[in-house]
Design a protein around this motif. Sequence first.
Motif, short mmCIF file in Angstrom:
data_model
loop_
_atom_site.label_atom_id
_atom_site.label_comp_id
_atom_site.label_asym_id
_atom_site.label_seq_id
_atom_site.Cartn_x
_atom_site.Cartn_y
_atom_site.Cartn_z
N LEU A 149 0.83 -1.20 0.00
CA LEU A 149 0.00 0.00 0.00
C LEU A 149 0.87 1.26 0.00
CD1 LEU A 149 -2.77 -1.08 2.52
CD2 LEU A 149 -3.09 -0.59 0.09
N GLU A 150 2.06 1.11 0.56
CA GLU A 150 3.04 2.20 0.58
C GLU A 150 4.36 1.64 0.09
OE1 GLU A 150 5.24 4.98 3.97
OE2 GLU A 150 3.28 4.07 4.38
N ARG A 151 5.10 2.45 -0.65
CA ARG A 151 6.37 1.97 -1.17
C ARG A 151 7.50 2.30 -0.21
NH1 ARG A 151 8.86 3.30 -7.17
NH2 ARG A 151 10.60 1.81 -7.07
N ALA A 152 8.31 1.30 0.09
CA ALA A 152 9.49 1.51 0.91
C ALA A 152 10.61 2.04 0.02
CB ALA A 152 9.93 0.21 1.57
N ARG A 153 11.14 3.22 0.35
CA ARG A 153 12.17 3.82 -0.48
C ARG A 153 13.55 3.21 -0.23
NH1 ARG A 153 9.29 6.17 -4.38
NH2 ARG A 153 7.49 7.25 -3.50
N ARG A 154 13.68 2.52 0.88
CA ARG A 154 14.97 1.91 1.19
C ARG A 154 14.73 0.50 1.73
NH1 ARG A 154 18.98 3.73 6.15
NH2 ARG A 154 20.00 1.70 6.36
N GLY A 155 15.52 -0.44 1.22
CA GLY A 155 15.45 -1.80 1.72
C GLY A 155 14.74 -2.74 0.75
N ARG A 156 14.66 -3.99 1.17
CA ARG A 156 14.09 -5.06 0.35
C ARG A 156 12.92 -5.70 1.07
NH1 ARG A 156 15.71 -8.20 -3.96
NH2 ARG A 156 14.91 -10.35 -4.00
#
Length: 386
Positions: free
Chosen positions: A211-218
């Motif tokens: 629902l939200e994009r993580a800008r850092r990480g996998r």
Amino acid sequence: MGKVLSGSRFRRRDVLAMIGLSPMITLAKPALAAPTQLSFDDLYGKISVLGLKFSDKVKSLDGRDVEMSGFMAPPLKAEAKFFVLTEIPMSICPFCSTDADWPDNIAVVYLDEAQTFVQAGVRIDVTGKLEVGSWIRKPVSSAACACAAQPTRSPELMLSLTLSDISVSYPGLATPALEIDRLAIPAGAHVAITGASGSGKSTFVNIVTGLERARRGRIDWSGTDIAKLSESRRDRWRAENVGLIMQDFHLFPGLSALENVLLPARLSGAASAEIIGRGHDLLKRTGLQRPQQRIETMSRGEMQRVAVARALLRKPGVIIADEPTASLDVESGEAVGSLLLELAGQEESTLIVVSHDTRLTDRLSRKVTFNMGRIVSDTGRMERAA
């Protein structure tokens, strides 16, 4: 009476996103000729089991200049002189699709000048001429599309989750809302996520469901890193793989229990006879004996049972329940908790429950506790250390 979806533009779009649909809507700069404003709620008539249909207002504006507003759906950044609307929300990119991909019942807003569209929920404005039921000036497909990247996995497989080097920050906060060095949840596990309000649980749900994009990480679900997917691809992945159960149900008033369960499949064109039969079966398994009962006449406990059945309809590889018992009384909460654990076991799905309810979380085999955006306790790690 439970909280049901209102007619709010943003709430409706958010709910469609949760079930993996991307209504292709957007909006406009004021033009000299004072174009007619067309909001999201103006676009469609009421939602039915058959999907979203254009309103009479849309049809009356055929050939006229319109000003619209919303969010961009195509999974790319590209420049175009058109914007496509469809009566049936689809996760289809208008830049790479062929004419055969689209139904006849579409509308196109032809823009006065080329405009760059950007995905990831960035609000944009557009103004142009609305033509209903035609695509006579469709441009050549764009080579910029990333739709073909990273195909989704079969939804009938249990999914494992591995988070690594995750950091989510928001403007105005001195520290990250969520920071996870590593968290691994094996396929088929039943895990509780706990912690006080503001501990990072909601952010956790948002990033692991896409629902939200993580800008850092996998964020690796059985080999698919959803952190690398565009918004539209995340919506599609979520619809195929995740059964999402929310505290406030997100059911549609005016529809029956069965119609609410089948709605995601109806809107995505996947309501086969097998799926309809499964909808009936799931409602029986949740203990609801009247599939045609309208949602607004149900108790909150009954509404949550409908939400559970809807989440399981397409055999998701993971079930994620966000505070599923928080708005229920003790008796209903215990019944819904038992139902959730029973069905997750029967369906052989990975289960992640985010909850304050210790009566529920104590029944899961592993408990991960958050505080200030970090994992402070993990019974899975303790067991491995022992």
